[in-house]
Write a protein that holds these residues in place. Structure first.
Motif, mmCIF file in Angstrom:
data_model
loop_
_atom_site.group_PDB
_atom_site.id
_atom_site.type_symbol
_atom_site.label_atom_id
_atom_site.label_comp_id
_atom_site.label_asym_id
_atom_site.label_seq_id
_atom_site.Cartn_x
_atom_site.Cartn_y
_atom_site.Cartn_z
ATOM 1 N N ARG A 58 8.521 -50.708 -0.354
ATOM 2 C CA ARG A 58 9.257 -51.676 -1.164
ATOM 3 C C ARG A 58 10.759 -51.384 -1.058
ATOM 4 N N CYS A 79 3.819 -64.706 5.064
ATOM 5 C CA CYS A 79 3.448 -63.396 4.536
ATOM 6 C C CYS A 79 1.937 -63.379 4.321
ATOM 7 N N ALA A 83 4.412 -59.192 -0.614
ATOM 8 C CA ALA A 83 5.456 -60.184 -0.858
ATOM 9 C C ALA A 83 6.767 -59.706 -0.259
ATOM 10 N N TRP A 85 11.144 -61.064 0.258
ATOM 11 C CA TRP A 85 12.234 -61.984 -0.034
ATOM 12 C C TRP A 85 12.818 -62.333 1.318
ATOM 13 N N ASP A 86 12.545 -63.525 1.799
ATOM 14 C CA ASP A 86 12.872 -63.932 3.157
ATOM 15 C C ASP A 86 14.209 -64.658 3.181
ATOM 16 N N GLN A 104 13.949 -67.080 -0.202
ATOM 17 C CA GLN A 104 12.858 -67.373 -1.122
ATOM 18 C C GLN A 104 11.738 -66.380 -0.905
ATOM 19 N N GLU A 105 10.925 -66.248 -1.946
ATOM 20 C CA GLU A 105 9.802 -65.320 -1.861
ATOM 21 C C GLU A 105 8.678 -65.937 -1.041
ATOM 22 N N SER A 107 4.755 -64.860 -0.056
ATOM 23 C CA SER A 107 3.744 -63.880 -0.439
ATOM 24 C C SER A 107 2.362 -64.344 -0.007
ATOM 25 N N LEU A 127 9.151 -56.734 -1.117
ATOM 26 C CA LEU A 127 9.060 -56.678 -2.578
ATOM 27 C C LEU A 127 7.862 -55.873 -3.060
#
Length: 186
Positions: A58, A79, A83, A85-86, A104-105, A107, A127
């Motif tokens: 992480r 993903c 998760a 954060w791209d 944005q996330e 996941s 994340l």
């Protein structure tokens, strides 16, 4: 029936793809790629390469990488575990959003992907420990056309959600954008 919902982002050409999984008590099926459906979202050309990454810790950041002409590439990033954060940065010289970024996330839970067009740099921050990404590339990796930006570049001012750690020696050494940087001309 489409298996994708496509949403615009603040950066022209960069779209968020929401997969529509079909599921029951056994689990689910989610379509990751359909050339016909994704053409309307901006995917043009073949899938030339598929890459799978696993990032153990992480906070780790990978990126920000891009390919210059004559080998620019689009990426479809999903993903599959955990998760991330791209982040995508618009490097297109004539773009009204030149040097702006969007994140944005992505996941395994939200079934969201980013379709990143040619002329963008890409990176991500993990994340959750053990995150895994699947990348579909429209062009093969071409070392002579590779470029990268430093994740700490003040000109970009990316607001990473966690303290940046785990940078590779190579990623930590990427240059900051200098004043004469004119972007990518596609």
């Amino acid at each position: 029936m489409s298996r994708f919902a496509v949403a615009s982002t603040p950066l022209a050409g960069l779209v968020s793809i929401q997969r529509q999984p079909l599921g029951d008590e056994r689990g689910f099926l989610a379509r990751l790629f359909c050339a016909e459906e994704l053409a309307a979202a901006g995917w043009h050309g073949p899938v030339a390469q598929i890459n799978h990454t696993h990032t153990a810790q992480r906070g780790t950041v990978r990126g920000l990488h891009y390919q210059r002409p004559p080998a620019p590439e689009a990426k479809l990033v999903s993903c599959l575990r955990g998760a991330v954060w791209d982040v995508a940065v618009d490097l297109r010289a004539d773009s009204p959003t030149f040097l702006q970024w969007h994140a944005q996330e992505l996941s395994a839970r939200n079934h969201t992907a980013l379709l990143i067009p040619p002329g963008f740099a890409h990176g991500f921050q993990v994340l959750e420990d053990g995150a895994e990404l699947l990348y579909l590339h429209s062009a093969p990796y071409t070392p002579a056309c590779e470029g990268a930006l430093n994740v700490h570049d003040p000109r970009l001012a990316i607001a990473w959600p966690l303290p940046v750690q785990g940078l590779s020696v190579r990623d930590a050494a990427h240059p900051w954008i200098d004043a004469p940087f004119e972007g990518i001309r596609l």
